[in-house]
Motif scaffolding. Structure first.
Motif, PDB file in Angstrom:
ATOM      1  N   PRO A   1      18.003 -20.176  -1.985  1.00 14.05           N
ATOM      2  CA  PRO A   1      17.610 -18.619  -2.088  1.00 14.05           C
ATOM      3  C   PRO A   1      17.041 -18.470  -0.656  1.00 14.05           C
ATOM      4  O   PRO A   1      17.145 -17.267  -0.086  1.00 14.05           O
ATOM      5  CB  PRO A   1      16.755 -18.334  -3.129  1.00 14.05           C
ATOM      6  CG  PRO A   1      17.231 -19.557  -4.110  1.00 14.05           C
ATOM      7  CD  PRO A   1      17.687 -20.639  -3.244  1.00 14.05           C
ATOM      8  N   LEU A   2      16.012 -19.329  -0.180  1.00 16.95           N
ATOM      9  CA  LEU A   2      15.438 -18.953   1.002  1.00 16.95           C
ATOM     10  C   LEU A   2      16.142 -18.967   2.327  1.00 16.95           C
ATOM     11  O   LEU A   2      16.041 -18.100   3.157  1.00 16.95           O
ATOM     12  CB  LEU A   2      14.048 -19.926   1.067  1.00 16.95           C
ATOM     13  CG  LEU A   2      13.045 -19.716   2.214  1.00 16.95           C
ATOM     14  CD1 LEU A   2      12.425 -18.602   2.265  1.00 16.95           C
ATOM     15  CD2 LEU A   2      12.193 -20.845   2.458  1.00 16.95           C
ATOM     16  N   VAL A   3      17.012 -19.883   2.230  1.00 12.92           N
ATOM     17  CA  VAL A   3      17.978 -19.804   3.364  1.00 12.92           C
ATOM     18  C   VAL A   3      18.898 -18.467   3.495  1.00 12.92           C
ATOM     19  O   VAL A   3      18.971 -18.126   4.576  1.00 12.92           O
ATOM     20  CB  VAL A   3      18.933 -21.028   3.237  1.00 12.92           C
ATOM     21  CG1 VAL A   3      20.018 -21.097   4.252  1.00 12.92           C
ATOM     22  CG2 VAL A   3      18.298 -22.248   3.254  1.00 12.92           C
ATOM     23  N   VAL A   4      19.269 -18.156   2.128  1.00 17.35           N
ATOM     24  CA  VAL A   4      20.140 -16.695   2.177  1.00 17.35           C
ATOM     25  C   VAL A   4      19.285 -15.715   2.604  1.00 17.35           C
ATOM     26  O   VAL A   4      19.603 -14.700   3.473  1.00 17.35           O
ATOM     27  CB  VAL A   4      20.484 -16.468   0.923  1.00 17.35           C
ATOM     28  CG1 VAL A   4      21.359 -15.145   0.661  1.00 17.35           C
ATOM     29  CG2 VAL A   4      21.685 -17.500   0.520  1.00 17.35           C
ATOM     30  N   ASP A   5      18.045 -15.795   2.255  1.00 14.41           N
ATOM     31  CA  ASP A   5      17.081 -14.668   2.627  1.00 14.41           C
ATOM     32  C   ASP A   5      16.690 -14.440   4.071  1.00 14.41           C
ATOM     33  O   ASP A   5      16.791 -13.357   4.768  1.00 14.41           O
ATOM     34  CB  ASP A   5      15.811 -14.363   1.806  1.00 14.41           C
ATOM     35  CG  ASP A   5      14.748 -13.641   2.173  1.00 14.41           C
ATOM     36  OD1 ASP A   5      14.931 -12.311   1.991  1.00 14.41           O
ATOM     37  OD2 ASP A   5      13.725 -14.029   2.961  1.00 14.41           O
ATOM     38  N   THR A   6      16.633 -15.681   4.701  1.00 11.74           N
ATOM     39  CA  THR A   6      16.395 -15.634   6.302  1.00 11.74           C
ATOM     40  C   THR A   6      17.745 -15.241   6.876  1.00 11.74           C
ATOM     41  O   THR A   6      17.543 -14.524   7.722  1.00 11.74           O
ATOM     42  CB  THR A   6      15.975 -17.218   6.479  1.00 11.74           C
ATOM     43  OG1 THR A   6      14.836 -17.395   5.822  1.00 11.74           O
ATOM     44  CG2 THR A   6      15.787 -17.205   7.893  1.00 11.74           C
TER      45      THR A   6
ATOM     46  N   LEU B   1      26.446 -14.108   0.667  1.00  8.74           N
ATOM     47  CA  LEU B   1      26.168 -15.481   0.826  1.00  8.74           C
ATOM     48  C   LEU B   1      25.777 -16.258  -0.239  1.00  8.74           C
ATOM     49  O   LEU B   1      24.819 -15.744  -1.078  1.00  8.74           O
ATOM     50  CB  LEU B   1      24.955 -15.800   1.872  1.00  8.74           C
ATOM     51  CG  LEU B   1      25.368 -15.467   3.344  1.00  8.74           C
ATOM     52  CD1 LEU B   1      24.028 -15.607   4.200  1.00  8.74           C
ATOM     53  CD2 LEU B   1      26.326 -16.181   4.026  1.00  8.74           C
ATOM     54  N   ASP B   2      26.611 -17.245  -0.947  1.00 12.64           N
ATOM     55  CA  ASP B   2      25.994 -17.720  -2.292  1.00 12.64           C
ATOM     56  C   ASP B   2      25.051 -18.644  -2.039  1.00 12.64           C
ATOM     57  O   ASP B   2      25.093 -19.540  -1.092  1.00 12.64           O
ATOM     58  CB  ASP B   2      27.489 -18.353  -2.846  1.00 12.64           C
ATOM     59  CG  ASP B   2      28.404 -17.487  -3.097  1.00 12.64           C
ATOM     60  OD1 ASP B   2      28.263 -16.459  -3.622  1.00 12.64           O
ATOM     61  OD2 ASP B   2      29.644 -17.869  -2.921  1.00 12.64           O
ATOM     62  N   PRO B   3      24.029 -18.469  -2.889  1.00 11.42           N
ATOM     63  CA  PRO B   3      22.677 -19.427  -2.736  1.00 11.42           C
ATOM     64  C   PRO B   3      23.040 -21.040  -3.287  1.00 11.42           C
ATOM     65  O   PRO B   3      22.479 -21.317  -4.321  1.00 11.42           O
ATOM     66  CB  PRO B   3      21.726 -18.818  -3.302  1.00 11.42           C
ATOM     67  CG  PRO B   3      22.372 -18.107  -4.579  1.00 11.42           C
ATOM     68  CD  PRO B   3      23.864 -17.519  -4.061  1.00 11.42           C
ATOM     69  N   VAL B   4      23.815 -21.629  -2.427  1.00  9.48           N
ATOM     70  CA  VAL B   4      24.204 -23.018  -3.077  1.00  9.48           C
ATOM     71  C   VAL B   4      24.035 -23.928  -1.783  1.00  9.48           C
ATOM     72  O   VAL B   4      23.681 -23.696  -0.873  1.00  9.48           O
ATOM     73  CB  VAL B   4      25.725 -23.092  -3.288  1.00  9.48           C
ATOM     74  CG1 VAL B   4      26.014 -22.207  -4.405  1.00  9.48           C
ATOM     75  CG2 VAL B   4      26.621 -22.546  -1.976  1.00  9.48           C
ATOM     76  N   LEU B   5      23.990 -25.155  -2.247  1.00  9.63           N
ATOM     77  CA  LEU B   5      23.556 -26.194  -1.326  1.00  9.63           C
ATOM     78  C   LEU B   5      24.562 -26.433  -0.230  1.00  9.63           C
ATOM     79  O   LEU B   5      24.550 -27.074   0.869  1.00  9.63           O
ATOM     80  CB  LEU B   5      23.553 -27.761  -2.067  1.00  9.63           C
ATOM     81  CG  LEU B   5      22.384 -27.784  -3.146  1.00  9.63           C
ATOM     82  CD1 LEU B   5      22.411 -29.064  -3.920  1.00  9.63           C
ATOM     83  CD2 LEU B   5      20.985 -27.757  -2.327  1.00  9.63           C
ATOM     84  N   SER B   6      25.730 -26.088  -0.361  1.00 12.52           N
ATOM     85  CA  SER B   6      26.968 -26.358   0.581  1.00 12.52           C
ATOM     86  C   SER B   6      26.860 -24.955   1.509  1.00 12.52           C
ATOM     87  O   SER B   6      27.782 -24.745   2.529  1.00 12.52           O
ATOM     88  CB  SER B   6      28.382 -26.259  -0.117  1.00 12.52           C
ATOM     89  OG  SER B   6      28.437 -25.205  -0.885  1.00 12.52           O
TER      90      SER B   6
ATOM     91  N   GLY C   1      29.330 -24.203   5.772  1.00  6.00           N
ATOM     92  CA  GLY C   1      30.640 -23.058   6.102  1.00  6.00           C
ATOM     93  C   GLY C   1      31.373 -22.684   4.799  1.00  6.00           C
ATOM     94  O   GLY C   1      32.644 -22.524   5.083  1.00  6.00           O
ATOM     95  N   THR C   2      30.910 -22.696   3.621  1.00  9.59           N
ATOM     96  CA  THR C   2      31.498 -22.370   2.567  1.00  9.59           C
ATOM     97  C   THR C   2      31.611 -20.920   2.164  1.00  9.59           C
ATOM     98  O   THR C   2      32.229 -20.301   1.272  1.00  9.59           O
ATOM     99  CB  THR C   2      31.156 -23.175   1.298  1.00  9.59           C
ATOM    100  OG1 THR C   2      29.510 -22.803   1.086  1.00  9.59           O
ATOM    101  CG2 THR C   2      31.244 -24.587   1.458  1.00  9.59           C
ATOM    102  N   SER C   3      30.529 -20.085   2.740  1.00  8.92           N
ATOM    103  CA  SER C   3      30.760 -18.748   2.888  1.00  8.92           C
ATOM    104  C   SER C   3      31.285 -18.000   3.986  1.00  8.92           C
ATOM    105  O   SER C   3      31.090 -18.557   5.014  1.00  8.92           O
ATOM    106  CB  SER C   3      29.439 -18.209   2.611  1.00  8.92           C
ATOM    107  OG  SER C   3      28.680 -18.253   1.462  1.00  8.92           O
ATOM    108  N   VAL C   4      31.893 -16.969   3.872  1.00  9.11           N
ATOM    109  CA  VAL C   4      32.705 -16.225   4.751  1.00  9.11           C
ATOM    110  C   VAL C   4      32.048 -15.443   5.558  1.00  9.11           C
ATOM    111  O   VAL C   4      31.276 -14.200   4.684  1.00  9.11           O
ATOM    112  CB  VAL C   4      34.030 -15.574   4.371  1.00  9.11           C
ATOM    113  CG1 VAL C   4      34.685 -14.622   5.583  1.00  9.11           C
ATOM    114  CG2 VAL C   4      34.966 -16.476   3.723  1.00  9.11           C
TER     115      VAL C   4
END
Length: 321
Positions: free
Chosen positions: A87-92, A102-107, A111-114
């Protein structure tokens, strides 16, 4: 420099979250644990086991975050996202200028999100701009035949990253060009920083690079998400294209380095351990730190033993071939 383990790793989903398979440091143990979990079908499903891998199927062991970034180690990226939390990665990323979902996942770092080229380039522009994000735009001004302004864009800026933290990231991204997967950008003969990237299943190849004056991104892929094939790479294909463009775009602009904020200090660091380097350390990096966060411990690795093991391994490999 924090060290992170570039070792085989596996995660399982307990129905609520992804959790690491403990004590699995090689693929044999991962396979054994996966079979045990898969057998418990009343609790787990076999397709809920995730085993990420590096692009070259090799593992370097404990490495610094700098080396993980420079060499595009997928496992280092996964472990770091696990450490700070998706979640912090997505927020940043959102604050940096990424607008796509952006899905808040470990992958996420693999490059798993477009996302679009414009988003990525705009986000990297935040680094070049000292941690201040400027909204990108296409049309600057529209005027009629009499010179009256019908529409004009006013740049919108907001502070996203602390200037000192931002510089540490720039320093690491410069290493990608100096020693890593972006090495072909050295042909620009100007100070630059950047990052190569490959999306899931080789759908996309990227390189986003920048100098203190200009940020540019290059993308290669099919619009129907068809894989490009694993015979192409960002470092060998995309980085040279970026370099050719930047050579022309910056032809009349003098080379200069990035601004170094106050309270940034440099220390000679052992590139393998992240600790203060000794004269006996074979690989030394001049590393940037925010004053007060620099390491206090000196390298305690017996490099002569490591070099001996590597030499023996190379000799054995030559005999086998």
């Amino acid at each position: 420099q924090m060290c992170i383990r570039d070792r085989p790793i596996a995660y399982y989903n307990d129905g609520r979250n992804w959790r690491i398979l403990e004590d699995c440091t090689d693929y044999y143990m991962i396979n054994v644990s996966s079979q045990v979990i898969s057998a418990a079908r009343d609790v787990f499903e076999s397709d809920k086991i995730w085993i990420p891998n590096n692009w070259d199927n090799k593992f370097f062991g404990p490495i610094t975050l700098r080396k993980g970034l420079e060499q595009s180690r997928n496992i280092a990226s996964v472990r770091l996202i696990d450490e700070v939390g998706p979640p912090l990665v997505v927020d940043t990323a959102k604050r940096m200028g990424i607008k796509s979902r952006l899905d808040p996942v470990l992958s996420l770092g693999l490059g798993t999100s477009v996302v679009t080229l414009n988003e990525l380039t705009s986000a990297f522009g935040t680094y070049a701009n000292g941690g201040i994000h400027a909204e990108s735009y296409t049309v600057y001004k529209v005027m009629d035949m009499r010179g009256n302004i019908l529409e004009e864009h006013t740049p919108r800026e907001r502070s996203v990253l602390d200037q000192k933290v931002n510089y540490l990231i720039i320093s690491m991204l410069k290493g990608v060009v100096e020693r890593g997967t972006g090495a072909r950008a050295r042909a620009l003969r100007k100070v630059s920083a950047g990052k190569t990237g490959t999306s899931q299943d080789f759908r996309d190849l990227w390189y986003i690079g920048f100098t203190p004056d200009l940020v540019a991104g290059v993308w290669m892929g099919y619009d129907d998400f068809h894989p490009l094939g694993d015979n192409l790479s960002s470092s060998g294909t995309i980085v040279p294209l970026w370099t050719l463009f930047m050579q022309k775009a910056l032809a009349k602009i003098p080379s200069k380095d990035f601004f170094v904020p106050k309270d940034i200090v440099y220390m000679k660091i052992d590139s393998d351990t992240g600790k203060l380097a000794l004269n006996s350390c074979p690989n030394i990096t001049l590393e940037a730190f925010i004053r007060g966060t620099e390491p206090a411990e000196f390298c305690d690795t017996d490099h002569s033993a490591v070099i001996s093991e590597e030499t023996n391994g190379e000799a054995e490999e030559e005999v086998e071939n």
